[in-house]
Design a protein around this motif. Structure first.
Motif, PDB file in Angstrom:
ATOM      1  N   HIS A 102      27.933  34.470  44.714  1.00  0.00           N
ATOM      2  CA  HIS A 102      28.976  33.721  45.407  1.00  0.00           C
ATOM      3  C   HIS A 102      30.047  33.129  44.502  1.00  0.00           C
ATOM      4  O   HIS A 102      31.233  33.214  44.826  1.00  0.00           O
ATOM      5  N   ALA A 103      29.675  32.514  43.406  1.00  0.00           N
ATOM      6  CA  ALA A 103      30.680  31.869  42.561  1.00  0.00           C
ATOM      7  C   ALA A 103      31.688  32.891  42.050  1.00  0.00           C
ATOM      8  O   ALA A 103      32.902  32.705  42.189  1.00  0.00           O
ATOM      9  N   GLU A 104      31.198  33.978  41.487  1.00  0.00           N
ATOM     10  CA  GLU A 104      32.100  35.006  40.943  1.00  0.00           C
ATOM     11  C   GLU A 104      32.941  35.632  42.058  1.00  0.00           C
ATOM     12  O   GLU A 104      34.148  35.836  41.897  1.00  0.00           O
ATOM     13  N   GLN A 105      32.340  35.909  43.207  1.00  0.00           N
ATOM     14  CA  GLN A 105      33.087  36.519  44.306  1.00  0.00           C
ATOM     15  C   GLN A 105      34.118  35.555  44.883  1.00  0.00           C
ATOM     16  O   GLN A 105      35.236  35.962  45.210  1.00  0.00           O
ATOM     17  N   ALA A 106      33.766  34.284  45.005  1.00  0.00           N
ATOM     18  CA  ALA A 106      34.714  33.298  45.531  1.00  0.00           C
ATOM     19  C   ALA A 106      35.930  33.171  44.624  1.00  0.00           C
ATOM     20  O   ALA A 106      37.067  33.085  45.096  1.00  0.00           O
ATOM     21  N   ILE A 107      35.704  33.191  43.326  1.00  0.00           N
ATOM     22  CA  ILE A 107      36.816  33.112  42.377  1.00  0.00           C
ATOM     23  C   ILE A 107      37.699  34.350  42.506  1.00  0.00           C
ATOM     24  O   ILE A 107      38.932  34.244  42.533  1.00  0.00           O
ATOM     25  N   ARG A 108      37.087  35.526  42.624  1.00  0.00           N
ATOM     26  CA  ARG A 108      37.876  36.758  42.796  1.00  0.00           C
ATOM     27  C   ARG A 108      38.689  36.711  44.085  1.00  0.00           C
ATOM     28  O   ARG A 108      39.855  37.123  44.111  1.00  0.00           O
ATOM     29  N   CYS A 109      38.087  36.230  45.153  1.00  0.00           N
ATOM     30  CA  CYS A 109      38.809  36.120  46.432  1.00  0.00           C
ATOM     31  C   CYS A 109      39.988  35.163  46.308  1.00  0.00           C
ATOM     32  O   CYS A 109      41.095  35.465  46.750  1.00  0.00           O
ATOM     33  N   ALA A 110      39.755  34.020  45.689  1.00  0.00           N
ATOM     34  CA  ALA A 110      40.813  33.025  45.535  1.00  0.00           C
ATOM     35  C   ALA A 110      41.964  33.576  44.712  1.00  0.00           C
ATOM     36  O   ALA A 110      43.134  33.407  45.059  1.00  0.00           O
ATOM     37  N   GLU A 111      41.658  34.247  43.626  1.00  0.00           N
ATOM     38  CA  GLU A 111      42.712  34.802  42.773  1.00  0.00           C
ATOM     39  C   GLU A 111      43.505  35.871  43.515  1.00  0.00           C
ATOM     40  O   GLU A 111      44.714  35.951  43.382  1.00  0.00           O
ATOM     41  N   ALA A 112      42.820  36.681  44.309  1.00  0.00           N
ATOM     42  CA  ALA A 112      43.510  37.761  45.026  1.00  0.00           C
ATOM     43  C   ALA A 112      44.345  37.237  46.173  1.00  0.00           C
ATOM     44  O   ALA A 112      45.384  37.812  46.496  1.00  0.00           O
ATOM     45  N   LEU A 113      43.930  36.143  46.777  1.00  0.00           N
ATOM     46  CA  LEU A 113      44.579  35.688  47.997  1.00  0.00           C
ATOM     47  C   LEU A 113      45.454  34.458  47.823  1.00  0.00           C
ATOM     48  O   LEU A 113      46.091  34.029  48.770  1.00  0.00           O
ATOM     49  N   ARG A 114      45.519  33.890  46.639  1.00  0.00           N
ATOM     50  CA  ARG A 114      46.239  32.622  46.481  1.00  0.00           C
ATOM     51  C   ARG A 114      47.725  32.726  46.792  1.00  0.00           C
ATOM     52  O   ARG A 114      48.354  31.727  47.120  1.00  0.00           O
ATOM     53  N   ALA A 115      48.304  33.899  46.717  1.00  0.00           N
ATOM     54  CA  ALA A 115      49.723  34.040  47.031  1.00  0.00           C
ATOM     55  C   ALA A 115      49.985  34.036  48.534  1.00  0.00           C
ATOM     56  O   ALA A 115      51.109  33.870  48.971  1.00  0.00           O
ATOM     57  N   ASP A 116      48.950  34.189  49.332  1.00  0.00           N
ATOM     58  CA  ASP A 116      49.084  34.221  50.786  1.00  0.00           C
ATOM     59  C   ASP A 116      49.156  32.790  51.303  1.00  0.00           C
ATOM     60  O   ASP A 116      48.173  32.067  51.289  1.00  0.00           O
ATOM     61  N   ALA A 117      50.294  32.393  51.805  1.00  0.00           N
ATOM     62  CA  ALA A 117      50.495  31.016  52.241  1.00  0.00           C
ATOM     63  C   ALA A 117      49.596  30.624  53.401  1.00  0.00           C
ATOM     64  O   ALA A 117      49.375  29.448  53.634  1.00  0.00           O
ATOM     65  N   GLU A 118      49.073  31.592  54.161  1.00  0.00           N
ATOM     66  CA  GLU A 118      48.259  31.255  55.324  1.00  0.00           C
ATOM     67  C   GLU A 118      46.759  31.332  55.058  1.00  0.00           C
ATOM     68  O   GLU A 118      45.969  31.225  55.981  1.00  0.00           O
ATOM     69  N   ILE A 119      46.372  31.487  53.797  1.00  0.00           N
ATOM     70  CA  ILE A 119      44.932  31.548  53.510  1.00  0.00           C
ATOM     71  C   ILE A 119      44.285  30.235  53.928  1.00  0.00           C
ATOM     72  O   ILE A 119      44.779  29.166  53.618  1.00  0.00           O
ATOM     73  N   LEU A 120      43.202  30.344  54.667  1.00  0.00           N
ATOM     74  CA  LEU A 120      42.506  29.158  55.145  1.00  0.00           C
ATOM     75  C   LEU A 120      41.273  28.848  54.320  1.00  0.00           C
ATOM     76  O   LEU A 120      40.926  27.702  54.149  1.00  0.00           O
ATOM     77  N   GLY A 121      40.573  29.847  53.837  1.00  0.00           N
ATOM     78  CA  GLY A 121      39.407  29.485  53.071  1.00  0.00           C
ATOM     79  C   GLY A 121      38.428  30.593  52.800  1.00  0.00           C
ATOM     80  O   GLY A 121      38.632  31.740  53.160  1.00  0.00           O
TER      81      GLY A 121
END
Length: 140
Positions: free
Chosen positions: A90-109
Motif C-alpha cells: 500500500h505505501a509504495e502504491q499510494a505514493i505512485r498513485c499520488a505522483e501520477a494523479l497530482r496534476a489532476d485538480a479533481e483528484i479526491l483521494g
C-alpha cells in the motif's frame, strides 16, 4: 504541509470516478459499495496482475481491466483509487498513485489500509502529504 483529514469538493456535474487496484477477496466489498451508490459514483477501471482475477472482476463489473497499476493510471481518469492489494504494497502504491494523479485538480483521494506500523504511515505523510492528495486511511 500534510493533507491528512482534509476533504475536496465532490464534482457536481458528474459521478465520482473510482478505480480499483486488486481484484481479490476484499475487492467484492468495494464493488458492492460502488454498485449501491451507482447514482453518485462509477467504476472506471479495475486492475490486477492475476489474469484470472482481472477477468472475473471485469465480467462482474463491466469496467475496463488493466494488468498493472501503471496501465490503470495511464488509462483512467479516476478521482479516487481504492487499493485492495496486500497491505505490504500500500505505501509504495499510494505514493505512485499520488505522483501520477497530482496534476489532476479533481483528484479526491486514495482509499487504503495504511499499514501495520507507523513507519508506513509516516512515509505516506511525508511523501504524499505535500501533494494535495486526500487519503482515507484506516490504521491497524
Amino acid at each position: 504541509m500534510s493533507t491528512w483529514g482534509m476533504t475536496a469538493p465532490v464534482p457536481g456535474d458528474r459521478r465520482v470516478r473510482f478505480a480499483l487496484v486488486g481484484c481479490g477477496r476484499i475487492a467484492a466489498n468495494h464493488t458492492a459499495a460502488l454498485q449501491a451508490h451507482a447514482k453518485d459514483c462509477e467504476l472506471v477501471g479495475v486492475c490486477d496482475t492475476d489474469p484470472a482475477a482481472l477477468a472475473k472482476a471485469q465480467q462482474a463489473t463491466g469496467a475496463p481491466g488493466f494488468p498493472s497499476l501503471d496501465a490503470l493510471l495511464a488509462g483512467t481518469e479516476a478521482d479516487c483509487i481504492v487499493l485492495a492489494t496486500p497491505s505490504g504494497l500500500h505505501a509504495e502504491q499510494a505514493i505512485r498513485c499520488a505522483e501520477a494523479l497530482r496534476a489532476d485538480a479533481e483528484i479526491l483521494g486514495i482509499e487504503i489500509r495504511a499499514g501495520i506500523h507507523t513507519g508506513e504511515c509516516e512515509l505516506l505523510d511525508n511523501d504524499i502529504g505535500g501533494l494535495a492528495v486526500h487519503i482515507a486511511a484506516r490504521i491497524l
